[in-house]
Design an enzyme around this catalytic site. Sequence first.
Site, short mmCIF file in Angstrom:
data_model
loop_
_atom_site.label_atom_id
_atom_site.label_comp_id
_atom_site.label_asym_id
_atom_site.label_seq_id
_atom_site.Cartn_x
_atom_site.Cartn_y
_atom_site.Cartn_z
N ARG A 12 0.79 -1.13 -0.02
CA ARG A 12 -0.03 -0.32 0.03
C ARG A 12 0.91 1.21 -0.07
O ARG A 12 0.34 2.48 -0.04
CB ARG A 12 -1.05 -0.15 1.11
CG ARG A 12 -2.33 -0.89 1.18
CD ARG A 12 -2.97 -1.07 2.39
NE ARG A 12 -1.89 -1.18 3.44
CZ ARG A 12 -1.66 -0.46 4.60
NH1 ARG A 12 -2.26 0.88 4.62
NH2 ARG A 12 -1.06 -0.79 5.49
N ARG A 14 3.76 4.10 -1.36
CA ARG A 14 4.02 4.65 -2.65
C ARG A 14 4.76 4.00 -3.50
O ARG A 14 4.32 3.83 -4.91
CB ARG A 14 4.66 6.01 -2.49
CG ARG A 14 3.90 7.00 -1.70
CD ARG A 14 4.78 8.44 -1.23
NE ARG A 14 5.61 8.03 -0.44
CZ ARG A 14 5.57 8.38 1.12
NH1 ARG A 14 4.58 9.09 1.48
NH2 ARG A 14 6.22 7.95 1.85
N ASP A 36 1.87 -7.28 4.35
CA ASP A 36 1.20 -6.00 4.80
C ASP A 36 0.99 -5.98 6.46
O ASP A 36 1.42 -7.17 7.09
CB ASP A 36 0.07 -5.59 4.00
CG ASP A 36 -0.17 -4.01 4.07
OD1 ASP A 36 0.59 -3.36 4.90
OD2 ASP A 36 -0.93 -3.47 3.30
N THR A 100 14.10 -0.61 -0.23
CA THR A 100 14.08 -0.17 0.92
C THR A 100 15.61 0.53 1.23
O THR A 100 16.59 -0.25 1.24
CB THR A 100 13.84 -0.89 2.00
OG1 THR A 100 12.38 -1.50 1.78
CG2 THR A 100 13.58 -0.20 3.42
N ALA A 125 19.07 -2.22 -3.87
CA ALA A 125 19.23 -1.04 -4.78
C ALA A 125 18.93 0.12 -4.26
O ALA A 125 17.69 0.39 -4.17
CB ALA A 125 18.57 -1.40 -6.08
N HIS A 155 14.06 15.34 -1.29
CA HIS A 155 13.00 14.49 -1.33
C HIS A 155 11.87 14.97 -0.45
O HIS A 155 11.77 15.99 0.15
CB HIS A 155 13.47 13.42 -0.31
CG HIS A 155 14.54 12.23 -1.11
ND1 HIS A 155 15.83 12.44 -1.49
CD2 HIS A 155 14.22 11.18 -1.91
CE1 HIS A 155 16.10 11.65 -1.87
NE2 HIS A 155 15.48 10.79 -2.49
N LYS A 159 9.95 11.07 3.96
CA LYS A 159 11.19 10.21 3.88
C LYS A 159 11.51 9.92 5.30
O LYS A 159 11.74 10.99 6.09
CB LYS A 159 12.12 10.69 2.89
CG LYS A 159 13.24 9.76 2.91
CD LYS A 159 14.19 10.07 1.40
CE LYS A 159 15.24 9.11 1.32
NZ LYS A 159 14.93 7.65 1.14
N THR A 166 20.61 7.01 -1.84
CA THR A 166 21.32 7.35 -3.08
C THR A 166 22.55 8.04 -3.04
O THR A 166 23.66 8.17 -3.61
CB THR A 166 20.19 8.19 -4.16
OG1 THR A 166 19.25 7.39 -4.19
CG2 THR A 166 20.89 8.51 -5.61
N1 LIG Z 1 15.49 2.08 -4.54
C1 LIG Z 1 14.59 3.08 -4.85
O1 LIG Z 1 14.75 3.35 -6.22
C2 LIG Z 1 13.56 3.69 -4.21
C3 LIG Z 1 13.43 3.49 -2.72
N2 LIG Z 1 12.58 3.98 -2.03
C4 LIG Z 1 12.55 3.44 -0.62
O2 LIG Z 1 11.56 2.57 -0.56
C5 LIG Z 1 10.89 2.39 0.84
C6 LIG Z 1 9.50 2.54 0.72
O3 LIG Z 1 9.43 4.11 0.24
P1 LIG Z 1 7.71 4.40 -0.11
O4 LIG Z 1 7.03 3.70 -0.99
O5 LIG Z 1 7.88 6.09 -0.43
O6 LIG Z 1 7.19 4.29 1.48
P2 LIG Z 1 5.97 4.52 2.21
O7 LIG Z 1 5.60 4.75 3.44
O8 LIG Z 1 4.59 5.13 1.13
O9 LIG Z 1 5.51 2.78 2.27
C7 LIG Z 1 6.07 1.93 3.02
C8 LIG Z 1 5.21 1.00 3.16
O10 LIG Z 1 5.62 -0.10 4.10
C9 LIG Z 1 4.71 -0.39 4.75
N3 LIG Z 1 5.14 -1.24 5.93
C10 LIG Z 1 5.60 -0.84 7.31
N4 LIG Z 1 5.82 -1.99 7.91
C11 LIG Z 1 5.49 -3.12 7.43
C12 LIG Z 1 5.57 -4.52 7.82
N5 LIG Z 1 5.89 -4.80 9.06
N6 LIG Z 1 5.18 -5.34 6.63
C13 LIG Z 1 4.48 -4.83 5.65
N7 LIG Z 1 4.49 -3.59 5.30
C14 LIG Z 1 5.01 -2.83 6.09
C15 LIG Z 1 3.82 0.83 4.84
O11 LIG Z 1 2.36 0.29 5.81
C16 LIG Z 1 3.73 1.73 3.88
O12 LIG Z 1 2.64 1.11 2.99
C17 LIG Z 1 11.89 3.83 1.55
O13 LIG Z 1 12.77 2.93 2.17
C18 LIG Z 1 12.32 4.56 0.28
O14 LIG Z 1 13.54 5.14 0.79
C19 LIG Z 1 11.74 4.72 -2.30
C20 LIG Z 1 11.73 5.12 -3.78
C21 LIG Z 1 12.70 4.73 -4.79
O1 LIG Z 2 12.53 7.59 -0.15
C1 LIG Z 2 12.49 7.90 -1.46
O2 LIG Z 2 11.49 8.39 -2.04
C2 LIG Z 2 13.61 7.54 -2.26
N1 LIG Z 2 14.53 6.73 -1.60
C3 LIG Z 2 15.65 6.18 -2.16
C4 LIG Z 2 17.00 6.73 -1.62
O3 LIG Z 2 16.89 7.06 -0.49
O4 LIG Z 2 17.82 7.39 -2.31
C5 LIG Z 2 15.78 6.47 -3.74
C6 LIG Z 2 15.18 7.76 -4.34
O5 LIG Z 2 15.71 8.92 -4.01
C7 LIG Z 2 13.66 7.80 -3.66
#
Ligand SMILES: NC(=O)C1=CN([C@@H]2O[C@H](COP(=O)(O)OP(=O)(O)OC[C@H]3O[C@@H](n4cnc5c(N)ncnc54)[C@H](O)[C@@H]3O)[C@@H](O)[C@H]2O)C=CC1
Ligand SMILES: O=C(O)C1=N[C@H](C(=O)O)C[C@H](O)C1
Length: 266
Positions: A12, A14, A36, A100, A125, A155, A159, A166
């Site tokens: 659920r 982003r 979830d 993550t 990644a 960001h 966050k 990154t």
């Molecule tokens: N590697 C990449 O290219 C990117 C990495 N990210 C990273 O991805 C992660 C998630 O980012 P967003 O989606 O923006 O965050 P978000 O806060 O929208 O989503 C995180 C989700 O994890 C869920 N969650 C929390 N505890 C949980 C559990 N015990 N079991 C299952 N689900 C659980 C939450 O309910 C929430 O829906 C962050 O660490 C972010 O830094 C974000 C964007 C790009």
């Molecule tokens: O939390 C985010 O949104 C993002 N997290 C990753 C990071 O910590 O670098 C990747 C991207 O920047 C988006």
Amino acid sequence: MKQIKIVVAGPRGRMGKEALTLIENTEHFSLVGVIDRINEGKKVNEIKGLPNLDAIIYTDAIQCFQETAPDVLIDLTTPEIGRYHAELALDYGVRPVVGTTGFSKLDLERLSKLAKERQIGAIIAPNFAIGAILLMKFSQMAAKYFKDIEIIELHHDQKLDAPSGTAIKTAELISSVRESKKQGHPNEHETIQGARGAEFDGIHIHSVRLPGLIAHQEVMFGGHGQLLSIRHDSFNRESFMSGVKVSVETVMNLEVLVYGLENIIE
Ligand SMILES: NC(=O)C1=CN([C@@H]2O[C@H](COP(=O)(O)OP(=O)(O)OC[C@H]3O[C@@H](n4cnc5c(N)ncnc54)[C@H](O)[C@@H]3O)[C@@H](O)[C@H]2O)C=CC1
Ligand SMILES: O=C(O)C1=N[C@H](C(=O)O)C[C@H](O)C1
């Protein structure tokens, strides 16, 4: 092409929602379950705002792995949960693809050791966007010529971790080709603590958090009479999905942990 059975943790969120859409639109990907915090036993398509997929929602990751026997776990949660899921996946013979961020060096070392022992592929990644990978590679190239570098990452304000994964990865790549250097005036003094940002091997990292932003990074290289700026902007989370797809496909053929898509994308 052989079907790849996938579990998504954080469906659920982003990024999680975007990953479900990627799976829905990719013929050789099948969603076999999601992990979830709520909605135990319901189906994904019963939850408002999620795609029309009939995989079951589990709140217990162990039960999910046992009952669905996935090939790959995509984790998009929080640092603590992501760490736990990645380790558990390796224990259950599931290949983790972790987006993550917020893992420590020690976490990475532990997971890498575990993957090697179990001979199970894993990908962590910090950024899945091809433009961000190129930004890191270009920064590494430029660091051979410009030794004074500051990273500014920007960001959205939801966050959890700072600096971003990154920014840390960028600093690591730069410091692998640049001799350690303390930047700025040797006697510089912060009148307000934190003014010069975080420091990684002499490179300063500044984290901006504002509503409206998604994910952005600028690396600034200063030289005599010149400034080189390299910038990448993700304007939506779809920008990360081609990297998620490549990671899922690639992890199927790995037997070790790979940290960073720059090691996969030539
Ligand atoms: N590697 C990449 O290219 C990117 C990495 N990210 C990273 O991805 C992660 C998630 O980012 P967003 O989606 O923006 O965050 P978000 O806060 O929208 O989503 C995180 C989700 O994890 C869920 N969650 C929390 N505890 C949980 C559990 N015990 N079991 C299952 N689900 C659980 C939450 O309910 C929430 O829906 C962050 O660490 C972010 O830094 C974000 C964007 C790009
Ligand atoms: O939390 C985010 O949104 C993002 N997290 C990753 C990071 O910590 O670098 C990747 C991207 O920047 C988006």
